[in-house]
Design an enzyme around this catalytic site. Structure first.
Site, short mmCIF file in Angstrom:
data_model
loop_
_atom_site.label_atom_id
_atom_site.label_comp_id
_atom_site.label_asym_id
_atom_site.label_seq_id
_atom_site.Cartn_x
_atom_site.Cartn_y
_atom_site.Cartn_z
N GLY A 16 -15.50 20.79 -3.38
CA GLY A 16 -15.00 22.16 -3.24
C GLY A 16 -13.70 22.11 -2.48
N GLY A 19 -9.27 26.19 3.02
CA GLY A 19 -8.02 26.93 2.96
C GLY A 19 -6.81 26.04 2.78
CB VAL A 23 -13.25 18.81 0.10
CG1 VAL A 23 -14.08 17.81 0.92
CG2 VAL A 23 -12.44 19.71 1.02
CE LYS A 38 -12.33 18.24 4.95
NZ LYS A 38 -12.43 19.27 6.01
CG ASP A 130 -7.85 26.27 10.81
OD1 ASP A 130 -8.07 27.49 10.98
OD2 ASP A 130 -7.89 25.74 9.69
N PRO A 133 -15.83 28.64 11.43
CG PRO A 133 -17.19 30.53 11.22
CD PRO A 133 -15.76 30.11 11.39
CG ASN A 135 -12.29 23.32 10.08
OD1 ASN A 135 -12.43 22.79 8.97
ND2 ASN A 135 -11.16 23.89 10.45
#
Length: 952
Positions: A16, A19, A23, A38, A130, A133, A135
């Site tokens: 998925g 922002g 990934v 990533k 950043d 939730p 991360n």
């Protein structure tokens, strides 16, 4: 990517995206372990120095802590930076929150782990930037934090390759729902306390089930982080322990000094179940004017103080002292310039000195009607909402000397005025103004509590430069653009550091046209470079705005965020100075020309605010006239005649006089032909600009354009042919419009084809050859291919663009290719008849990417199936052209508004369609006219609503 990483990693599948990245789950071949790779999204990677990014990421790889997911390595694939981390089995905190709020004990446990990770990283000099939730990973009863240092690496890598602007202004990378105010403002001094703010937002969401400002748009979120206080978490979660609730709200303090000063202050109490006592009122580090001169002031104030439309008397809050300065009585004609000029200089000098807010000179000059006496000053102050009023006199005092008297009145106290007198050389009016400013500041301090206030500056210490600026400002106010530009050029040639003069010069160049368009952006760039300490808040914010505006004009990867920051700074000026017509005009003009999200009603409202602030400020009327004519000749004429009464004779005045006559239908037959035989084409263009949205101009615009095309030989008449194609399509004359559109590769052809008004196959065949042109026309053929349902060609074009994208390093070309790929894909899906799958694809054409009006029209029609209210808002957004789709949008608007019960909006839209297409020869458009007439009979049978709309 698999080819590039072969021998090291084997890609298993895509997990998925977040922002910032896509990934992938992969196998580490050497160590036989699962890892996550990533890869930055292309739009985020644009302009990023990949090698610099890699070095910055690997700096954070030194972090070794049980609650931190380490970075293993970093690199680059096909120009896109990537980094590798261990794969953590389990869920993200975001996934857990989808089931609702967490228990108090789970919240304490998770926050304790995250706080320990932050405490360790901060000690190592690494700020996350950043925290959210997404991360925070949950596995085997513990929480770990991912992506440490990535936001900082992105910022540093982009700064390294930019023109320097980002280094000065800072970056606002982060997630709007959790960003600290200092991050939003792009403050380069942002430190570890930003992470504490973000963690406070996460804690709030864990307890309340939603973030502090949930439900707002990204732009509104940014504004809320700076300006709004969150609702106490206990209102959403009453069982939250008092100490925990207090800690959450302290973390969300706007001022960094009021938050817990280290993450260890959070980690310890989470283990003991206690929370530290609130810290005292800390003393902030001295920043001088950092918020204004170095950081983007409380600005990017966050891309959304657009809603500020307060008019009338300024309000007094938080100890603000409103100061109004009346025009000085001038007893010597040689000093006439300073009658109003001294008001401008004193206003800028004193504005922002402690709690003092100087009201707009334009508004105060207009409102003053008295003489130099206390009673008139008190009445004046109450009228404009000022607690302190200045009035004065200027007279000669012998050879080359001026005697200046200033009286200061506190309108809320029954006390005699304070008198100040200064005598100096006429050639040193700068010293006169400075002396009056310093002495009046001391006098106000005796009348009111103003603290340790200091004076601002007009931005120039050169009297000749200031004098030239004041002349330029007066010319600008009367829309005498050439004279304004000449005086302002003189000002900046005398003083090359005169920022506010550069800003106004850029505005003037925007109207003089020709080569001055390039000089406009040069002037705005120079204005932004003069941002420094000591300026008034008004001028500082104005320079911040034009600086962002100039950067946005370079069309780099951050163009739209820069543009939003420009709007935000300009909006903050209007918020602080709601009576400043020039400030409202700057905001309105920028958004009118550049903002894809604003509606015509909103744009006209901004210009109206400028007119209400000062009805004699002529520039505010010009675009307002264009917008007002959309509602009919009667309303347009009202604005036009008001402008004519306030501007000076010239091309604009003459052209607008002609426009009024054409809009009223006064010119027909022989009288019109006589004018068309002699009219200068550029003069005609100025006249037509006012009428281009008017549905009731008896098609005189088409006649004028036809005459221009005949009189001007090719190829110089190409522009007029392009405009004629638009105008003919706007009026529903499709056959004639199609001929001009095809001949000139006009965008109108795309609209005609997309609406099925010409045979789809022949349109696609004609327009397919446009791909070879390598210009904007190559984009116009996609709607034609979609209408012809040519999925094969669309797929080939998409594949070809994807191949070119791989080898192209230009961020601008990559943006165009990325749009082309997305558009070809969207049209291909729609051509297959899959509306459900096409909806998110067209909806993804956001306001910050390249997209044609056709895409936005299709987007609104598809969205309307499930979200009619949002579709209606999309259809009401302002467009820069008046063409076929302009009227088609009104038809769709009428249909949706009627379904939603918005009767007045529906009537307005249907009436527009009937007026614009009343002479169409197209059977399809004739059906649309009949449909609109039937709707009007149904919704407004007596015509009263239409009459009411026309009378407004």
């Amino acid at each position: 990517m698999q080819d590039a990483l072969s021998g090291t990693y084997t890609i298993v599948r895509e997990l998925g995206g977040g922002g910032m990245s896509r990934v992938f789950l992969a196998d580490d071949i050497a160590l036989h372990r699962a890892v996550v790779i990533k890869v930055l999204h292309p739009e985020l990677a644009a302009g990023v120095n990949a090698e610099r990014f890699k070095r910055e990421v690997l700096l954070s790889a030194r972090l070794q802590h049980p609650h931190i997911v380490p970075v293993l390595t970093a690199g680059e694939v096909a120009g896109l930076p990537y980094y590798v981390m261990p794969f953590v089995k389990g869920d993200t905190l975001r996934a857990r929150l989808e089931s609702g709020p967490l228990s108090i004990s789970d919240t304490i446990d998770i926050i304790g782990d995250v706080a320990k990770a932050l405490a360790y990283a901060h000690e190592e000099g690494v700020v996350h930037r950043d925290i959210k939730p997404d991360n925070i990973l949950l596995s085997h009863g513990a929480a770990t934090v991912a992506d440490f240092g990535i936001a900082k690496a992105l910022s540093s890598a982009r700064q390294q390759t930019s023109d320097g602007a980002l280094t000065t202004l800072g970056m606002s990378l982060g997630t709007p729902a959790y960003m600290a105010p200092e991050q939003v403002a792009g403050d380069p001094d942002t430190d570890h306390r930003a992470d504490i703010y973000s963690l406070g937002g996460v804690m709030y969401e864990m307890l309340a089930g939603k973030a502090p400002f949930a439900g707002k748009s990204p732009q509104q979120l940014l504004a809320a982080q700076v300006m709004e206080q969150p609702v106490p978490v206990t209102q959403h979660r009453p069982d939250t322990p008092r100490a925990l609730a207090s800690l959450v709200m302290r973390c969300l303090e706007k001022e960094p000094a009021k938050r817990p000063q280290s993450a260890s202050e959070l980690a310890a109490p989470m283990e003991t179940g206690e929370t530290p006592a609130p810290i005292g009122r800390a003393t902030l580090r001295s920043r001088g004017t950092t918020w204004i001169a170095a950081g983007v002031t409380t600005i990017a104030i966050a891309a959304a103080l657009f809603a500020s439309k307060r008019m009338g008397k300024p309000t007094v809050s938080n100890g603000t002292i409103n100061l109004a300065i009346a025009p000085f009585e001038v007893l010597d004609p040689q000093l006439t310039l300073w009658k109003e000029g001294i008001v401008d200089v004193l206003s800028r000098n004193l504005d922002g000195a402690g709690p003092i807010r100087a009201l707009s000179p334009g508004a105060t000059i207009k409102q003053w009607g008295g003489h130099a006496e206390r009673a008139a000053a008190v009445a004046f102050g109450k009228k404009v909402g000022a607690q302190i009023v200045f009035y004065g006199q200027l007279q000669s005092a012998g050879k080359d000397l001026v005697n200046a008297k200033l009286w200061i009145v506190d309108t809320e106290k029954d006390s005699p005025p304070v008198e100040i007198e200064v005598r100096d050389s006429v050639s040193r009016m700068d010293r006169v103004a400075d002396s009056l400013s310093f002495r009046s500041l001391a006098a106000i301090g005796r009348l009111r509590t103003i603290g340790a206030a200091k004076l601002a500056s007009l931005g120039s210490n050169s009297l000749p430069a200031v004098r030239a600026f004041l002349h330029g400002a007066q010319y600008f106010r009367r829309s005498q653009w050439d004279s304004a530009a000449m005086s302002l050029r003189e000002a900046v040639s005398i003083d090359s550091t005169f920022g506010i003069a550069y800003a106004m010069l850029g505005e003037a160049y925007g109207w003089t046209g020709g080569d001055d368009v390039d000089r406009q952006w040069q002037a705005f760039t120079k204005a932004g470079e003069q941002l420094r300490a000591g300026l008034s808040p008004h001028d500082s914010l104005t320079l911040v705005s034009v600086r962002h505006f100039a950067i946005a004009n370079k069309r780099g990867p951050n163009r739209y965020s820069e543009m939003r920051a420009a709007y935000a700074a300009a909006a903050e000026v209007t918020s602080r100075y709601p009576d400043d017509a020039a400030a409202w005009y700057l905001l309105a003009d920028m958004r009118f020309h550049n903002d894809r999200t604003i509606s015509e009603r909103e744009a006209l409202g901004l210009f109206d605010n400028a007119i209400r602030a000062d009805s004699d400020f002529a520039p505010a009327y010009i675009h307002a006239i264009e917008l007002a004519y959309r509602n009919g000749a009667q309303i347009g004429r009202r604005y036009a005649t008001a402008f004519l009464a306030r501007s000076q004779p010239g091309l604009q005045q003459s052209a607008l006089t002609l426009a009024i006559r054409m809009g009223d239908g006064e010119l027909t037959g022989a009288s019109l032909r006589a004018i068309l035989d002699t009219i200068n084409p550029s003069f005609a263009g100025n006249a037509l600009a006012a009428l281009r949205r008017n549905p009731d101009s008896s098609e005189v615009i088409a006649d004028v354009l036809r005459a221009a095309v005949k009189r001007i030989p090719a190829p110089r008449n190409a522009q007029f042919k392009y405009l004629l194609a638009d105008e003919l399509a706007f009026r529903g004359h499709i056959s004639e419009a199609w001929q001009f559109a095809v001949e000139n590769h006009s965008y109108s052809a795309a609209e005609i084809a997309a609406l099925g008004l010409v045979p789809a196959d022949s349109a696609a065949a004609i327009m397919s050859s446009w791909l070879k042109l390598q210009n904007d026309a190559s984009l116009f053929m996609l709607p034609a291919l979609g209408a012809a349902r040519d999925t094969v060609t669309l797929a080939k074009l998409k594949a070809g663009a994807e191949a070119r994208l791989k080898g192209d390093t230009s961020s601008q070309r990559r943006a165009v290719l990325s749009y082309f790929i997305a558009a070809a894909n969207a049209y291909g899906v729609l051509a297959r008849g899959d509306s459900a799958a096409a909806t998110p694809l067209f909806d993804a054409f956001s306001d910050s990417v390249i997209s044609l009006g056709v895409e936005q029209f299709i987007r609104a029609r598809l969205v309307a199936r499930k979200e009619p209210a949002r579709a209606l808002a999309l259809l009401e957004r302002m467009t820069s052209t008046s063409d076929l789709l302009y009227v088609a949008r009104q038809l769709e608007r009428g249909r949706i508004a009627e379904k939603l019960g918005e009767r007045e909006r529906a009537v307005d839209a249907y009436a527009y369609v009937v007026a614009a297409w009343r002479n169409t020869e197209s059977p399809l458009l004739r059906n649309a006219v009949d449909e609109s007439k039937s709707a009007l009979s149904r919704l407004d049978s007596d015509g009263k609503m239409r009459a009411n709309l026309q009378s407004r």
